[in-house]
Design a protein around this motif. Structure first.
Motif, PDB file in Angstrom:
ATOM      1  N   GLU B 144       1.500   3.101  17.632  1.00  0.00           N
ATOM      2  CA  GLU B 144       0.756   4.151  16.949  1.00  0.00           C
ATOM      3  C   GLU B 144      -0.688   3.722  16.809  1.00  0.00           C
ATOM      4  O   GLU B 144      -1.010   2.531  16.685  1.00  0.00           O
ATOM      5  CB  GLU B 144       1.344   4.415  15.556  1.00  0.00           C
ATOM      6  N   ASP B 149      -7.223   5.528   5.540  1.00  0.00           N
ATOM      7  CA  ASP B 149      -8.241   5.846   4.529  1.00  0.00           C
ATOM      8  C   ASP B 149      -8.039   4.883   3.365  1.00  0.00           C
ATOM      9  O   ASP B 149      -7.021   4.963   2.664  1.00  0.00           O
ATOM     10  CB  ASP B 149      -8.061   7.303   4.102  1.00  0.00           C
ATOM     11  N   GLN B 157      -4.102   5.986   2.611  1.00  0.00           N
ATOM     12  CA  GLN B 157      -3.536   7.113   3.351  1.00  0.00           C
ATOM     13  C   GLN B 157      -3.566   6.769   4.832  1.00  0.00           C
ATOM     14  O   GLN B 157      -4.612   6.371   5.354  1.00  0.00           O
ATOM     15  CB  GLN B 157      -4.333   8.395   3.116  1.00  0.00           C
ATOM     16  N   VAL B 158      -2.418   6.924   5.476  1.00  0.00           N
ATOM     17  CA  VAL B 158      -2.295   6.568   6.891  1.00  0.00           C
ATOM     18  C   VAL B 158      -2.114   7.841   7.703  1.00  0.00           C
ATOM     19  O   VAL B 158      -1.263   8.677   7.385  1.00  0.00           O
ATOM     20  CB  VAL B 158      -1.095   5.631   7.119  1.00  0.00           C
ATOM     21  N   VAL B 159      -2.927   7.992   8.751  1.00  0.00           N
ATOM     22  CA  VAL B 159      -2.723   9.043   9.745  1.00  0.00           C
ATOM     23  C   VAL B 159      -2.200   8.342  10.991  1.00  0.00           C
ATOM     24  O   VAL B 159      -2.916   7.558  11.618  1.00  0.00           O
ATOM     25  CB  VAL B 159      -4.031   9.794  10.068  1.00  0.00           C
ATOM     26  N   SER B 160      -0.948   8.590  11.317  1.00  0.00           N
ATOM     27  CA  SER B 160      -0.308   7.872  12.413  1.00  0.00           C
ATOM     28  C   SER B 160      -0.266   8.771  13.641  1.00  0.00           C
ATOM     29  O   SER B 160       0.369   9.828  13.633  1.00  0.00           O
ATOM     30  CB  SER B 160       1.114   7.468  11.996  1.00  0.00           C
ATOM     31  N   ILE B 161      -0.950   8.331  14.705  1.00  0.00           N
ATOM     32  CA  ILE B 161      -0.988   9.095  15.956  1.00  0.00           C
ATOM     33  C   ILE B 161      -0.071   8.396  16.957  1.00  0.00           C
ATOM     34  O   ILE B 161      -0.312   7.231  17.302  1.00  0.00           O
ATOM     35  CB  ILE B 161      -2.425   9.157  16.513  1.00  0.00           C
ATOM     36  N   PRO B 162       0.987   9.071  17.425  1.00  0.00           N
ATOM     37  CA  PRO B 162       1.926   8.390  18.330  1.00  0.00           C
ATOM     38  C   PRO B 162       1.282   8.100  19.682  1.00  0.00           C
ATOM     39  O   PRO B 162       0.359   8.807  20.111  1.00  0.00           O
ATOM     40  CB  PRO B 162       3.068   9.395  18.471  1.00  0.00           C
ATOM     41  N   LYS B 165       0.451  10.631  22.508  1.00  0.00           N
ATOM     42  CA  LYS B 165      -0.741  11.489  22.501  1.00  0.00           C
ATOM     43  C   LYS B 165      -1.984  10.751  22.995  1.00  0.00           C
ATOM     44  O   LYS B 165      -3.070  11.335  23.074  1.00  0.00           O
ATOM     45  CB  LYS B 165      -0.994  12.006  21.074  1.00  0.00           C
ATOM     46  N   PRO B 175      -6.068  15.449  11.015  1.00  0.00           N
ATOM     47  CA  PRO B 175      -5.907  16.329   9.851  1.00  0.00           C
ATOM     48  C   PRO B 175      -6.676  15.840   8.618  1.00  0.00           C
ATOM     49  O   PRO B 175      -6.293  16.154   7.495  1.00  0.00           O
ATOM     50  CB  PRO B 175      -4.388  16.300   9.614  1.00  0.00           C
ATOM     51  N   ARG B 269      -1.134  -0.477  16.870  1.00  0.00           N
ATOM     52  CA  ARG B 269      -0.083  -1.429  16.486  1.00  0.00           C
ATOM     53  C   ARG B 269       1.286  -0.811  16.775  1.00  0.00           C
ATOM     54  O   ARG B 269       1.394   0.405  16.997  1.00  0.00           O
ATOM     55  CB  ARG B 269      -0.195  -1.739  14.981  1.00  0.00           C
ATOM     56  N   LYS B 271       4.564   1.084  16.100  1.00  0.00           N
ATOM     57  CA  LYS B 271       4.772   2.137  15.102  1.00  0.00           C
ATOM     58  C   LYS B 271       5.544   1.585  13.911  1.00  0.00           C
ATOM     59  O   LYS B 271       6.564   0.927  14.073  1.00  0.00           O
ATOM     60  CB  LYS B 271       5.540   3.314  15.712  1.00  0.00           C
ATOM     61  N   ARG B 272       5.031   1.873  12.724  1.00  0.00           N
ATOM     62  CA  ARG B 272       5.646   1.335  11.506  1.00  0.00           C
ATOM     63  C   ARG B 272       6.479   2.393  10.811  1.00  0.00           C
ATOM     64  O   ARG B 272       6.123   3.570  10.765  1.00  0.00           O
ATOM     65  CB  ARG B 272       4.553   0.857  10.538  1.00  0.00           C
TER      66      ARG B 272
END
Lengths: 211, 384
Positions: B144, B149, B157-162, B165, B175, B269, B271-272
């Motif tokens: 990911e 943030d 706050q985590v925005v996880s992009i797989p 993508k 977002p 990293r 994906k968690r």
């Protein structure tokens, strides 16, 4: 009843299609507790440790090259008379791999010897040099009354990003005959391979592995 | 369309020929998938052959994907519909066929359970050094790109992009805070090396720092090797580039940047999967038979700290003795770093009970049916 069942047959594939089309790979947003992470500010500070290439070595005569396993970067065997044999392995782990003392005590445990404090261990470790690189030799044997005598000759070579371990284990008498070859093998290590070969990290070991 | 015409359309679904066709396709699929698994590994073989509607063929020098054989989802789906439809069309309840009914119900439950497992099961790894505690596990197959943030004082706050993508040229609208991500380059697998070790100056690589580059290598399909991707991304805000960075999953150290007075971190990293509790490795043991390298036992003594459950507790995880906690199962899977690191396999499978229930129903149905036949046979013998 039959019409209801047929309607069910129509709805089943639609339901399955909806399930399968669920996008498990979507952007997620969530909150986590604060994490303490060492970070680098911007790209100029991002300096991962430059990984060392695999060293070159000279295999002694009479040593049989064995297939590599998941953790072994080098594997050899010497067969002696009456079914006796010794096994030689070359492995490497990131950083100090737990430190010299803990690894020598781990080897001591494998030959049924008790662990020793670091100060006492130093007396049994022979410090040497391998082409300008520091190296530590150990010689460990099972206690005299052991049911199955065994012996370990080990060498630990710390590098900038990983520590190399060379271990010879097996029948004590055959091992003694191979001692000088073992030391020559370790002293033949040459670090810093020329460009052209990509280095991949060693694989982790699974509990399903036979050895 | 009248209901009778609908029924006429659905009648072929009840055919025994469809059942035979699906079973034959399933045999071919399993055979071909097993052979290909040698080259592409179990995970890729499962995705290509069994978790798909079709097998695809790509003609040379094209990017076309032409379906040439049904995949696992299609075969399984047709079998499920066929089973239900056959029952629906011929169903007349009779105690004599109670066993058959139970067996078929168990089969339907098994197929549905397998579909749910395939869709919702999540497997990950929890890698712990001795004394270390973690509240997350990591995927072995997926990575990911995480935008974190860090402005709040008590949480991030985590925005996880797989990684699916992260293809070259892709633009991702995040977002949060009008930020956009542009993927300049992406390597599905790479290795970290010194620049002097590049086979040639033109070899595909990303500069990570003055002394390290991520060199592109072929994807690995070996079961015990992990792909470590690298990416070059730019963060855009209101049309202006905030920064461009090269990141590597093999070296998951976040980079930080500021945008509109706020602090963020960016990291590539594995994906968690975060948990509401933490697991600490107290002691990993790798016992060998004396005088040999033959493993005797692997075990991890771990301490679970769960804020909702009061004080923590210790437990031992060893071979065939996993830890089951909060819907997750922790298995002893591997070790590393000279026996100072334990690797636990973490499995989340909400439908784990279904195979047991369905097997129980099938066995019960078989016992009922065979018992009825046996009793009938014995009675006829007695009368004769």
């Amino acid at each position: 009843m039959r019409k209801t069942a047929y309607l069910f047959c129509l709805l089943t594939p639609v339901f399955c299609l909806l399930l399968v089309s669920c996008d498990n790979q979507r952007i997620e947003v969530y909150r986590i507790p604060k994490e303490k992470v060492a970070l680098e500010n911007g790209s100029p500070g991002l300096v991962p440790p430059a990984p060392e290439a695999k060293p070159a070595w000279t295999k002694p005569d009479g040593w049989q090259t064995e297939p590599l396993s998941e953790m072994r970067l080098g594997s050899f065997k010497v067969n002696g008379p009456n079914g006796r044999s010794v096994d030689i392995s070359v492995t490497a782990f990131p950083g100090d791999a737990g430190g010299l003392a803990s690894n020598v005590n781990r080897w001591r445990g494998q030959v049924l010897q008790p662990s020793l404090p670091e100060a006492d261990l130093e007396k049994s470790i022979q410090k040497s040099d391998v082409n300008g690189v520091e190296c530590y030799f150990v010689d460990l044997q099972t206690p005299e009354n052991a049911a199955k005598p065994s012996r370990i000759l080990g060498a630990v070579i710390p590098q900038s990003d990983r520590t190399w371990f060379v271990k010879m284990t097996g029948d004590p008498t055959l091992l003694e005959e191979q001692r000088s070859k073992f030391q020559d093998f370790v002293r033949s290590f040459r670090f810093g391979k020329p460009a052209g070969e990509l280095v991949t990290p060693p694989k982790t070991k699974s509990t399903n592995d036979k050895q | 369309m009248t209901s009778n015409s609908i029924l006429r359309w659905l009648k072929p679904l009840t055919s025994l020929k469809l059942t035979i066709f699906c079973l034959a396709c399933a045999m071919v699929l399993v055979f071909v998938g097993t052979l290909d698994q040698v080259h592409i590994g179990i995970y890729e073989a499962q995705n290509r052959y069994f978790k798909s509607f079709f097998l695809y063929f790509t003609p040379p020098r094209t990017t076309l994907q032409i379906p040439w054989f049904p995949g696992g989802y299609l075969i399984g789906g047709l079998l499920l519909i066929n089973l239900i439809a056959a029952h629906a069309s011929r169903f007349k309840f009779s105690w004599k066929k109670a066993g058959i009914l139970l067996v078929h119900s168990g089969l339907i439950l098994l197929l549905v359970g397998q579909l749910l497992t395939g869709l919702f099961q999540v497997e990950s790894q929890l890698r712990l050094n001795q004394g270390e505690a973690k509240n997350y596990s990591e995927s072995f197959y997926h990575d990911e790109l995480a935008l974190i943030d860090t402005n709040a004082t008590d949480s991030d706050q985590v925005v996880s992009i797989p990684d699916s993508k992260l293809s070259r040229g892709n633009k991702i609208d995040l977002p949060v805070e009008s930020l956009q991500l542009v993927v300049n380059d992406f390597y599905p697998n790479s290795v970290l090396i010194n620049p002097s070790q590049l086979p040639s100056p033109n070899y595909q690589h990303l500069q990570l720092g003055p002394m390290a580059v991520a060199a592109r290598v072929a994807k690995t399909y070996k079961q015990d090797e992990r792909n470590t991707p690298s990416v070059n991304v730019s963060v855009i805000r209101n049309g202006e580039t905030v920064g461009t960075w090269s990141l590597a999953s093999a070296f998951p150290r976040p980079v930080s940047f500021q945008s509109d007075g706020k602090s963020y971190q960016l990291v590539l990293r594995p994906k968690r999967y975060y948990k509401p509790f933490s697991v600490q490795l107290v002691q990993f043991s790798h016992d060998r038979y004396p005088g040999t390298e033959i493993p005797k036992n692997f075990s991890s003594r771990v301490r679970i700290s769960d804020p909702t459950a009061g004080s923590g507790r210790e437990t031992l995880i060893f071979m065939n003795n996993p830890l089951r906690y909060r819907g997750l199962t922790f298995y002893q899977a591997g070790f590393d770093n000279n026996d100072t690191t334990s690797i636990l396999q973490v499995v989340k499978n909400p439908s784990w009970l279904l195979p047991y229930i369905s097997c129980g129903v099938i066995i019960f149905g078989l016992l009922v049916q065979f018992s009825m036949h046996l009793i009938g046979f014995v009675r006829r013998r007695v009368i004769a």
